[in-house]
Design a protein around this motif. Structure first.
Motif, mmCIF file in Angstrom:
data_model
loop_
_atom_site.group_PDB
_atom_site.id
_atom_site.type_symbol
_atom_site.label_atom_id
_atom_site.label_comp_id
_atom_site.label_asym_id
_atom_site.label_seq_id
_atom_site.Cartn_x
_atom_site.Cartn_y
_atom_site.Cartn_z
ATOM 1 N N TRP A 282 -2.355 0.235 0.693
ATOM 2 C CA TRP A 282 -2.465 1.622 0.236
ATOM 3 C C TRP A 282 -2.611 2.601 1.397
ATOM 4 N N CYS A 283 -2.854 2.106 2.596
ATOM 5 C CA CYS A 283 -3.082 3.004 3.737
ATOM 6 C C CYS A 283 -1.867 3.920 3.936
ATOM 7 N N GLY A 284 -2.120 5.212 3.832
ATOM 8 C CA GLY A 284 -1.045 6.191 3.954
ATOM 9 C C GLY A 284 -0.307 6.462 2.667
ATOM 10 N N HIS A 285 -0.705 5.784 1.570
ATOM 11 C CA HIS A 285 0.012 5.932 0.304
ATOM 12 C C HIS A 285 -0.896 6.280 -0.869
ATOM 13 N N PRO B 299 -3.323 8.345 -3.512
ATOM 14 C CA PRO B 299 -3.026 9.640 -4.136
ATOM 15 C C PRO B 299 -3.669 10.841 -3.451
ATOM 16 N N VAL B 300 -4.829 10.646 -2.832
ATOM 17 C CA VAL B 300 -5.479 11.734 -2.093
ATOM 18 C C VAL B 300 -6.079 11.148 -0.819
ATOM 19 N N LEU B 301 -6.337 12.003 0.165
ATOM 20 C CA LEU B 301 -6.811 11.549 1.467
ATOM 21 C C LEU B 301 -8.132 10.787 1.363
ATOM 22 N N GLU B 302 -9.048 11.269 0.539
ATOM 23 C CA GLU B 302 -10.354 10.615 0.416
ATOM 24 C C GLU B 302 -10.201 9.173 -0.063
ATOM 25 N N GLU B 303 -9.301 8.960 -1.038
ATOM 26 C CA GLU B 303 -9.069 7.613 -1.535
ATOM 27 C C GLU B 303 -8.379 6.745 -0.487
ATOM 28 N N ASP B 304 -7.503 7.351 0.279
ATOM 29 C CA ASP B 304 -6.819 6.620 1.349
ATOM 30 C C ASP B 304 -7.839 6.053 2.330
ATOM 31 N N ILE B 305 -8.787 6.881 2.730
ATOM 32 C CA ILE B 305 -9.812 6.463 3.679
ATOM 33 C C ILE B 305 -10.747 5.419 3.050
ATOM 34 N N ALA B 306 -11.132 5.642 1.794
ATOM 35 C CA ALA B 306 -12.041 4.723 1.124
ATOM 36 C C ALA B 306 -11.413 3.338 0.963
ATOM 37 N N LEU B 307 -10.146 3.295 0.578
ATOM 38 C CA LEU B 307 -9.475 2.007 0.423
ATOM 39 C C LEU B 307 -9.310 1.302 1.764
ATOM 40 N N ALA B 308 -8.999 2.070 2.801
ATOM 41 C CA ALA B 308 -8.872 1.469 4.129
ATOM 42 C C ALA B 308 -10.203 0.875 4.580
ATOM 43 N N ASN B 309 -11.290 1.567 4.304
ATOM 44 C CA ASN B 309 -12.608 1.049 4.683
ATOM 45 C C ASN B 309 -12.971 -0.203 3.877
ATOM 46 N N THR B 310 -12.609 -0.228 2.607
ATOM 47 C CA THR B 310 -12.843 -1.418 1.795
ATOM 48 C C THR B 310 -12.082 -2.610 2.367
ATOM 49 N N ALA B 311 -10.817 -2.370 2.725
ATOM 50 C CA ALA B 311 -10.000 -3.440 3.312
ATOM 51 C C ALA B 311 -10.623 -3.952 4.606
ATOM 52 N N LEU C 8 -8.523 -16.794 -4.801
ATOM 53 C CA LEU C 8 -8.374 -16.509 -6.222
ATOM 54 C C LEU C 8 -7.010 -15.879 -6.476
ATOM 55 N N LEU C 9 -6.358 -16.285 -7.541
ATOM 56 C CA LEU C 9 -5.054 -15.723 -7.873
ATOM 57 C C LEU C 9 -5.130 -14.216 -8.092
ATOM 58 N N LEU C 10 -6.263 -13.748 -8.599
ATOM 59 C CA LEU C 10 -6.444 -12.317 -8.837
ATOM 60 C C LEU C 10 -6.164 -11.495 -7.591
ATOM 61 N N THR C 11 -6.524 -12.028 -6.437
ATOM 62 C CA THR C 11 -6.422 -11.247 -5.205
ATOM 63 C C THR C 11 -4.995 -11.073 -4.711
ATOM 64 N N GLU C 12 -4.079 -11.909 -5.186
ATOM 65 C CA GLU C 12 -2.722 -11.850 -4.644
ATOM 66 C C GLU C 12 -1.733 -11.100 -5.535
ATOM 67 N N VAL C 13 -2.153 -10.721 -6.745
ATOM 68 C CA VAL C 13 -1.225 -9.997 -7.613
ATOM 69 C C VAL C 13 -0.913 -8.629 -7.009
ATOM 70 N N PRO C 14 0.279 -8.095 -7.247
ATOM 71 C CA PRO C 14 0.673 -6.805 -6.665
ATOM 72 C C PRO C 14 -0.273 -5.672 -7.056
ATOM 73 N N ASN C 15 -0.322 -4.666 -6.221
ATOM 74 C CA ASN C 15 -1.217 -3.530 -6.451
ATOM 75 C C ASN C 15 -0.908 -2.785 -7.745
ATOM 76 N N GLY C 16 0.383 -2.639 -8.073
ATOM 77 C CA GLY C 16 0.728 -1.805 -9.208
ATOM 78 C C GLY C 16 0.379 -0.357 -8.917
ATOM 79 N N ASP C 17 -0.026 0.379 -9.944
ATOM 80 C CA ASP C 17 -0.422 1.763 -9.703
ATOM 81 C C ASP C 17 -1.878 1.818 -9.230
ATOM 82 N N PHE C 18 -2.357 3.017 -8.961
ATOM 83 C CA PHE C 18 -3.710 3.194 -8.434
ATOM 84 C C PHE C 18 -4.757 2.644 -9.405
#
Length: 253
Positions: free
Chosen positions: A28-31, A33-45, A84-94
């Protein structure tokens, strides 16, 4: 199976799940929906990859064959992964990405809380560090699930669809085997089946607040934790993740 062999498998299961999910979330980095979410997801990763370093580092130590965390991450093929199989499924939408994160975070928080009391101090120490990060992950993903589930008509429908798609992957988290039995007997990790009631209660509270109904089905896709079966998506993930090390073995900079 010896105790060390079971412990090695256990560490792979923990580290591979955080590694694969960390890679997925990083997409999701750079993709976002909003900058705050971009940063939050990158930090989670980044948090998840940091936890991977600890789990796979311990796995290499237990294995005793000279493989470190990097080698275990970049030089194994799909059939050697134990995520876990859950972790490898595609992101889909947000919405699907955050629903997947919430379902994983809820399990992760419950599991790590038990690992804090592990008879193996190395496991307990990793759990102590990871649990602080996961508490934030869970708070954030739960809040987002509520906001989207109890949001607009479209966001509600998307979260319903995400939950229906992802729920069949939840059951694998609680399916025990010989590795889990060995870990439980040694007091290193809990029996996964014993965590389902607490997990369902936690998830149920959040879904109720999100005006979403918890599915009743107990059907579960399985095979990731023991390497018996992965989805076709894992191979694509590893192609992206491992190509540099595979193309230039032993490269450093």
């Amino acid at each position: 199976m010896t105790r060390d062999e079971a412990l090695f498998e256990f560490c792979l299961r923990m580290g591979d799940s955080t590694l694969v999910l960390g890679h997925r979330v990083s997409e999701w980095c750079g993709h976002a929906p909003v900058l705050e979410e971009d940063i939050a997801l990158a930090n989670t990763a980044l948090d998840l990859i940091g936890q991977t370093q600890l789990w796979l580092g311990l796995a290499g130590e237990v294995e005793g064959k000279g493989r470190d965390a990097d080698q275990l991450a970049f030089l194994r093929d799909a059939w050697d992964f134990r995520n876990l199989l859950l972790t490898e499924v595609p992101n889909g939408d947000f919405g699907r990405t955050l629903m997947r994160q919430f379902l994983f975070d809820a399990w992760h928080s419950v599991y790590l809380a038990r690992l804090l009391k592990s008879s193996d101090k190395r496991i307990a120490d990793i759990a102590e560090k990871a649990s602080k990060e996961v508490a934030y992950h869970l708070e954030r993903s739960a809040d987002t699930v509520v906001a989207l589930g109890d949001g607009t008509e479209e966001s509600h429908q998307r979260m319903e669809a995400a939950l229906a798609y992802l729920w069949p992957y939840v059951g694998e988290m609680f399916a025990g085997d010989a590795v889990d039995a060995a870990m439980a007997e040694a007091g290193i990790a809990p029996d996964p089946a014993g965590l389902r009631e607490e997990y369902d209660a936690l998830v149920g509270r959040v879904l109720a607040e999100a005006t979403l109904e918890m599915p009743e089905s107990r059907f579960a896709h399985k095979g990731g934790r023991n390497g018996a079966m992965h989805t076709e998506h894992l191979g694509h993930i590893l192609t992206q993740m491992q190509w540099l090390q595979r193309a230039y073995p032993g490269a450093s900079w």
